[in-house]
Structure formats: structure tokens, C-alpha cells
Design a protein around this motif. Structure first.
Motif, PDB file in Angstrom:
ATOM      1  N   SER A 232       0.558  -1.386   0.058  1.00 42.54           N
ATOM      2  CA  SER A 232      -0.447   0.146   0.194  1.00 42.54           C
ATOM      3  C   SER A 232       0.407   1.163  -0.331  1.00 42.54           C
ATOM      4  O   SER A 232       0.214   2.389   0.175  1.00 42.54           O
ATOM      5  CB  SER A 232      -1.119  -0.015   1.077  1.00 42.54           C
ATOM      6  OG  SER A 232      -0.399   0.701   2.442  1.00 42.54           O
TER       7      SER A 232
ATOM      8  N   ASP B 241      -9.260   1.275   4.458  1.00 46.79           N
ATOM      9  CA  ASP B 241      -8.061   0.800   5.240  1.00 46.79           C
ATOM     10  C   ASP B 241      -8.113   1.362   6.250  1.00 46.79           C
ATOM     11  O   ASP B 241      -7.157   1.433   7.379  1.00 46.79           O
ATOM     12  CB  ASP B 241      -6.962   1.747   4.789  1.00 46.79           C
ATOM     13  CG  ASP B 241      -6.669   0.366   3.535  1.00 46.79           C
ATOM     14  OD1 ASP B 241      -6.893  -0.671   3.169  1.00 46.79           O
ATOM     15  OD2 ASP B 241      -6.080   1.242   1.946  1.00 46.79           O
TER      16      ASP B 241
ATOM     17  N   VAL C  31      -9.163   5.081   1.469  1.00 53.32           N
ATOM     18  CA  VAL C  31      -8.237   3.877   1.290  1.00 53.32           C
ATOM     19  C   VAL C  31      -6.784   4.833   0.834  1.00 53.32           C
ATOM     20  O   VAL C  31      -6.628   5.304  -0.018  1.00 53.32           O
ATOM     21  CB  VAL C  31      -8.736   2.858   0.259  1.00 53.32           C
ATOM     22  CG1 VAL C  31     -10.224   1.783   0.547  1.00 53.32           C
ATOM     23  CG2 VAL C  31      -9.109   3.358  -1.065  1.00 53.32           C
ATOM     24  N   TRP C  32      -5.964   3.458   0.864  1.00 56.82           N
ATOM     25  CA  TRP C  32      -4.209   3.826  -0.412  1.00 56.82           C
ATOM     26  C   TRP C  32      -4.391   3.398  -1.668  1.00 56.82           C
ATOM     27  O   TRP C  32      -5.375   3.519  -2.159  1.00 56.82           O
ATOM     28  CB  TRP C  32      -3.441   3.110   0.401  1.00 56.82           C
ATOM     29  CG  TRP C  32      -3.067   3.169   1.921  1.00 56.82           C
ATOM     30  CD1 TRP C  32      -3.407   2.165   3.127  1.00 56.82           C
ATOM     31  CD2 TRP C  32      -2.349   4.705   2.929  1.00 56.82           C
ATOM     32  NE1 TRP C  32      -3.358   3.109   4.333  1.00 56.82           N
ATOM     33  CE2 TRP C  32      -2.551   4.319   4.071  1.00 56.82           C
ATOM     34  CE3 TRP C  32      -2.465   6.353   2.299  1.00 56.82           C
ATOM     35  CZ2 TRP C  32      -2.479   5.641   4.944  1.00 56.82           C
ATOM     36  CZ3 TRP C  32      -2.252   6.843   3.581  1.00 56.82           C
ATOM     37  CH2 TRP C  32      -1.414   6.121   4.665  1.00 56.82           C
TER      38      TRP C  32
ATOM     39  N   ASN D  29      -8.465  -4.025   7.841  1.00 54.56           N
ATOM     40  CA  ASN D  29      -8.083  -4.830   6.558  1.00 54.56           C
ATOM     41  C   ASN D  29      -6.334  -4.812   6.559  1.00 54.56           C
ATOM     42  O   ASN D  29      -5.732  -4.360   6.623  1.00 54.56           O
ATOM     43  CB  ASN D  29      -8.763  -5.200   5.620  1.00 54.56           C
ATOM     44  CG  ASN D  29      -8.443  -3.618   4.541  1.00 54.56           C
ATOM     45  OD1 ASN D  29      -7.312  -3.607   3.760  1.00 54.56           O
ATOM     46  ND2 ASN D  29      -9.005  -2.823   4.975  1.00 54.56           N
ATOM     47  N   VAL D  30      -5.654  -6.186   5.819  1.00 55.23           N
ATOM     48  CA  VAL D  30      -4.138  -6.613   5.461  1.00 55.23           C
ATOM     49  C   VAL D  30      -4.078  -7.641   4.368  1.00 55.23           C
ATOM     50  O   VAL D  30      -4.786  -8.226   4.737  1.00 55.23           O
ATOM     51  CB  VAL D  30      -3.116  -6.864   6.507  1.00 55.23           C
ATOM     52  CG1 VAL D  30      -3.914  -7.956   6.874  1.00 55.23           C
ATOM     53  CG2 VAL D  30      -2.506  -6.183   6.211  1.00 55.23           C
TER      54      VAL D  30
END
Length: 410
Positions: free
Chosen positions: A72, A314, A89-90, A403-404
């Protein structure tokens, strides 16, 4: 006795009205991006208006840039940072890689689109010294954003070279910022949009042109005065209209090389800050990311976000009760190891995994539930029975998700 009864009835009705009014307080959110102000210069300069906001909430060191060296990792470039805030998010998801904004992935909805989906009759606004913020990032009236419409806007002055002649010193951007801030403050005072974005640019221009300098100091102090106009309007609305405003102020990147440049992954370029009129939770003390502002605004505005979309966000809310943050993981054969930071005791979470990433194409991912974990233990291990190359892992919290993405060890 009759007079006493009348007095009692009046007091009862007054108390009931006050209690009822407090419960019926309307929630509104306004966020401001002051472009390219590095953390140390913000703290060095006198900023009395930002100080007033901090006194009600706080100041928090923050970051941009995603996972340095990881999937990310995100350029510390202006439009990239704006979109990370807007979508939560990224760059690996929202796909805005630079200021040209070539191919945004609109499957990752902005806060504006979620807001209008929840509250079609409430109002939104963008006041900006850069037209692309509304037309490309928010994506007003595009098929890809469902023909999203904003209720109010004031932007595009930077393309009016006849009405506002351009100069090499960038004085015209300072003048546009002043007009944008004044217009936004007036609209807040008179119209009170429910969700508002204000963007001011001049500080970034001074950084690129002069680096750490008296010119940059002056631009920061000018930006503070412009924040003061908007903050004053918010305070008036809160007093007169029984409204509960969340004000978030941040920057989109830090600066390296003497304050001239940004875009890379040095500590100086990644270092940002958040100022809020509300005290934030424990997660905010752990250098939150710009992506955390999306779920923070959603929390304040009580947005209902569909689960498949919420699982992609994210960031994590900096308001309300903190459950967990900073999820990381590793794969070794069929073993999945997870770590996170937990807050409080007795809280549980659910771990979901999928080997696919169909969401980015507008489709659904099929998740498998691995099991329940104790959040206070801050780690868990699972035998997947198979050895996948990579996994998208989601930790479902009592409220919200982490999340990841995890890749198999080489």
C-alpha cells in the motif's frame, strides 16, 4: 397555588425542550486540507485560530504514504493524499497515483457518495482552490460515480486567467485561497451544508518556491486566519441552530529537502498532522493515517456503509470507542499469523479471509470465516490447511473493520 403550578409547568416544559433539543442536535462535518504544511512549521508558527480549535479537541501527529515498502505504499503527492482521505483507502485501491488523476477507481466510494446514499436530501459542498477536486476526485456528475451531485461549490478560479491574472510569485493563489475561505465561511453561516470540504493551496506553493522560509511562515499564518473565518462561522451555527459540528483540519503531505519537495517516503515527507474540535480516541495517539479520517467522519455522521465496502476501508474511526488498530500479518506455508493493537478488555473479533481481489473490478469477494479472536490478546494464528500465495484478511470489530493483504514468505 395556581401560580406555583403554572411556574412548575413552565419549568417542566422548558427542561423538556432543552433535553429534547440536545437529543435532536443535527450532526454536520467540515474538513479542511491546508496543502503541504510540514509538522514542525505548523508547531513553530503562531496559529491562534487553529489553537482555538485544538483547545476544544486536540492536535495529533499523523502520517500519509501507506505501508512504506509494502503493497500500500502511497506517493506523498497532493491529489493522492486528498483521495486517500476521501475514500479511506491507499493508492493500491483508489489508483490516483499523481496530480494528473488519470484513472481513479471509483469502486472505492468517496465520503460524499456514501453520504448522499445515506441522506439524499441533505446537503454537500466543496470550496476549493483546485477544480479537479470536485470534477475528478469527488467525480461530480460522472457515470462512474452514479452521477453524484453536490449541492454547493465554489472553485475553478485558478483557470480564470483573465479575471485573476497569474503571476510568478503565486500571489494569485493566495488571493484565490482568501476568496474560497470567505465564500465557504459565508455559506457555512447562511446555509450550513451537512458535509463540506474546503481546500486551500497557497502554503504548498510557498514550500515549493521558497522551502523553509519567511514566505512559508507567512503563508501558514495566512492559512490560519482563513481557518479562523470558517471556525467562527461554525461556532455561530452551533449556537444559533443547535448543530453538532465535527471540524477536521489536516495536510496532505510533509516536506523534505529543506521544505522544498515531497513525493517520496522519507520520514519528513510522510509526517503530517490532524487538528480536531473534538477529542479523539486512543488510536489517535498512535500516529493515525489520513485514511482514518474517512471512517471518523462516517462515525460522526452515522453513515451506514455496506459491509462489502466497509471491509475494504483501510482506516479506522478516531471517534467513539476504540477496539483495535494496526493489523499486520504473515504467511508461512499454511500458517497465518496476525498481530494488532487492542484497546480494552473482553472484546471479540472475527477473522475473514479471501484469496481474491474482485472488489477492485466492482465485483464481490467470497470470504471464508476463520474464527473468533480475543482482541485484548493482540495476536492469533490459524492453520489454513492450504498454502496460498496471498490473502486479503479482514478483522471484523464490534464496530468497523481492519484489513491487511498478506503475501506468502519467499
Amino acid at each position: 397555588m395556581k401560580n406555583k403550578r403554572n411556574v412548575f409547568s413552565l419549568l417542566f416544559l422548558t427542561s423538556f425542550f432543552l433535553v429534547f433539543s440536545g437529543q435532536a442536535q443535527e450532526k454536520k462535518t467540515l474538513f479542511i486540507i491546508l496543502d503541504g504544511i510540514q509538522r514542525e512549521l505548523l508547531l513553530k508558527n503562531p496559529t491562534p485560530h487553529l489553537d482555538q480549535v485544538m483547545a476544544e479537541g486536540g492536535y495529533y501527529p499523523a502520517h500519509v504514504g501507506g505501508m512504506r515498502g509494502g503493497y500500500s505504499q502511497t506517493p506523498t503527492i497532493s491529489a493522492v493524499g486528498y483521495n486517500s482521505l476521501l475514500t479511506g483507502v491507499w493508492v493500491n485501491k483508489h489508483n490516483v497515483k499523481g496530480n494528473s488523476i488519470r484513472r481513479p477507481n471509483y469502486h472505492y466510494w468517496t465520503i460524499f457518495r456514501h453520504f448522499k446514499e445515506n441522506y439524499p436530501h441533505k446537503t454537500t459542498a466543496v470550496y476549493s482552490t483546485w477544480l479537479d477536486n470536485r470534477t475528478k476526485l469527488v467525480g461530480e456528475n460522472l457515470e462512474a460515480t452514479g452521477k453524484l451531485q453536490l449541492d454547493y461549490h465554489f472553485d475553478g478560479l485558478e483557470v480564470d486567467t483573465l479575471g485573476i491574472p497569474h503571476d510568478e510569485q503565486s500571489d494569485y493563489i493566495r488571493e484565490i485561497d482568501r476568496k474560497v475561505a470567505a465564500y465557504a465561511a459565508n455559506d457555512v453561516r447562511e446555509k450550513g451544508p451537512d458535509l463540506t470540504w474546503v481546500y486551500l493551496q497557497h502554503t504548498d506553493d510557498m514550500g515549493h518556491r521558497y522551502g523553509v522560509s519567511p514566505q512559508m511562515d507567512s503563508a501558514i499564518q495566512e492559512a490560519d486566519r482563513q481557518v479562523g473565518l470558517i471556525w467562527s462561522a461554525i461556532r455561530e451555527r452551533e449556537k444559533k441552530c443547535n448543530e453538532d459540528w465535527l471540524l477536521l483540519i489536516t495536510t496532505d503531505h510533509g516536506r523534505g529537502d529543506g521544505g522544498f519537495h515531497h513525493g517520496g517516503q522519507t520520514d519528513e515527507e510522510r509526517a503530517t498532522w490532524i487538528v480536531s474540535n473534538k477529542a479523539l480516541n486512543e488510536i489517535a495517539s498512535r500516529t493515525p493515517g489520513i485514511v482514518d479520517l474517512f471512517p471518523t467522519m462516517a462515525e460522526h455522521m452515522q453513515l451506514s456503509i455496506p459491509k462489502n465496502q466497509a471491509m475494504e476501508v483501510d482506516g479506522v474511526s478516531l471517534l467513539g470507542e476504540a477496539h483495535a488498530s494496526h493489523l499486520s500479518g504473515s504467511l508461512s506455508g499454511s500458517n497465518l499469523s496476525l498481530d494488532w493493537k487492542g484497546y480494552g478488555k473482553g472484546k471479540k473479533g472475527l477473522v475473514w479471509v479471501t484469496p481474491t481481489n474482485q472488489f477492485r473490478y466492482g465485483n464481490s469477494d467470497l470470504y471464508r470465516l476463520l474464527g473468533e479472536v480475543s482482541l485484548e490478546e493482540e495476536s492469533a494464528n490459524f492453520d489454513l490447511q492450504i498454502a496460498p500465495d496471498n490473502l486479503k484478511v479482514v478483522l471484523e470489530l464490534p464496530t468497523g473493520f481492519l484489513n491487511v493483504w498478506v503475501n506468502a514468505a519467499d
